[in-house]
Design a protein around this motif. Structure first.
Motif, PDB file in Angstrom:
ATOM      1  N   ILE A  40     -18.556 -58.560 -19.027  1.00 40.21           N
ATOM      2  CA  ILE A  40     -18.389 -57.337 -19.812  1.00 40.21           C
ATOM      3  C   ILE A  40     -19.708 -56.581 -19.807  1.00 40.21           C
ATOM      4  O   ILE A  40     -20.733 -57.076 -20.274  1.00 40.21           O
ATOM      5  N   TYR A  41     -19.684 -55.373 -19.260  1.00 40.18           N
ATOM      6  CA  TYR A  41     -20.896 -54.564 -19.141  1.00 40.18           C
ATOM      7  C   TYR A  41     -21.047 -53.547 -20.273  1.00 40.18           C
ATOM      8  O   TYR A  41     -22.148 -53.227 -20.678  1.00 40.18           O
ATOM      9  N   ARG A  42     -19.937 -52.994 -20.764  1.00 39.36           N
ATOM     10  CA  ARG A  42     -20.040 -51.964 -21.795  1.00 39.36           C
ATOM     11  C   ARG A  42     -18.770 -51.953 -22.618  1.00 39.36           C
ATOM     12  O   ARG A  42     -17.670 -52.095 -22.091  1.00 39.36           O
ATOM     13  N   VAL A  43     -18.962 -51.797 -23.931  1.00 38.07           N
ATOM     14  CA  VAL A  43     -17.853 -51.603 -24.845  1.00 38.07           C
ATOM     15  C   VAL A  43     -18.169 -50.340 -25.636  1.00 38.07           C
ATOM     16  O   VAL A  43     -19.204 -50.268 -26.284  1.00 38.07           O
ATOM     17  N   ASP A  44     -17.294 -49.345 -25.556  1.00 34.21           N
ATOM     18  CA  ASP A  44     -17.504 -48.088 -26.255  1.00 34.21           C
ATOM     19  C   ASP A  44     -16.351 -47.861 -27.219  1.00 34.21           C
ATOM     20  O   ASP A  44     -15.185 -47.912 -26.808  1.00 34.21           O
ATOM     21  N   ILE A  45     -16.685 -47.659 -28.483  1.00 34.13           N
ATOM     22  CA  ILE A  45     -15.684 -47.363 -29.506  1.00 34.13           C
ATOM     23  C   ILE A  45     -15.926 -45.929 -29.947  1.00 34.13           C
ATOM     24  O   ILE A  45     -16.990 -45.622 -30.489  1.00 34.13           O
ATOM     25  N   ASP A  46     -14.959 -45.035 -29.710  1.00 39.52           N
ATOM     26  CA  ASP A  46     -15.178 -43.641 -30.094  1.00 39.52           C
ATOM     27  C   ASP A  46     -14.750 -43.410 -31.542  1.00 39.52           C
ATOM     28  O   ASP A  46     -14.261 -44.315 -32.226  1.00 39.52           O
ATOM     29  N   ASP A  47     -14.951 -42.182 -32.015  1.00 37.40           N
ATOM     30  CA  ASP A  47     -14.658 -41.845 -33.408  1.00 37.40           C
ATOM     31  C   ASP A  47     -13.192 -42.056 -33.793  1.00 37.40           C
ATOM     32  O   ASP A  47     -12.884 -42.264 -34.961  1.00 37.40           O
ATOM     33  N   ASP A  48     -12.290 -42.003 -32.801  1.00 38.72           N
ATOM     34  CA  ASP A  48     -10.871 -42.211 -33.070  1.00 38.72           C
ATOM     35  C   ASP A  48     -10.454 -43.665 -32.876  1.00 38.72           C
ATOM     36  O   ASP A  48      -9.264 -43.973 -32.841  1.00 38.72           O
TER      37      ASP A  48
END
Length: 124
Positions: free
Chosen positions: A53-61
């Motif tokens: 796992i290189y990146r986990v992005d959680i956006d505002d929604d």
């Protein structure tokens, strides 16, 4: 935000500016726990501890985007593993959607493995 679980395989987690910090911490921990339920069938260690796992992005929604790789581009489960990851992370409370991107840059190498994975694979 820094993930609460560190190490050479800790994914970069982008902050969600409108998500309260406590909720973001909980979601991050729960996402990491979900990722730890996904295994490559040929390797007795989960994809998180392997450093896939290189990146986990959680956006505002609360939509989650994950960049992950494989130990080798020719992995026999390459077509199936992103679906396994999506299904696992989709079970996390608060997650609205999950998208998994398969990336091969930078190439995976054994230095991304956690000590737990090294012990499981007897690679000391």
């Amino acid at each position: 935000m820094t993930p609460t679980q560190d190490g050479p395989n800790a994914p970069q987690v982008s902050p969600g500016s409108t998500i309260p910090p406590e909720e973001l911490d909980r979601m991050t921990d729960d996402i990491i726990a979900a990722l730890k339920t996904v295994y490559d069938p040929e390797i007795p260690s989960d994809i998180y501890e392997l450093g896939l796992i290189y990146r986990v992005d959680i956006d505002d929604d609360r939509n989650v985007v994950i960049d992950m790789t494989l130990t080798a581009p020719g992995c026999p489960v390459a077509g199936e593993m992103p679906g396994w990851v999506e299904n696992a992370v989709a079970t996390v409370q608060g997650v609205q959607s999950v998208k998994v991107n398969m990336v091969f840059d930078p190439p995976w190498d054994q230095s991304r493995m956690s000590d737990e994975a090294r012990v499981a694979l007897d690679m000391w």
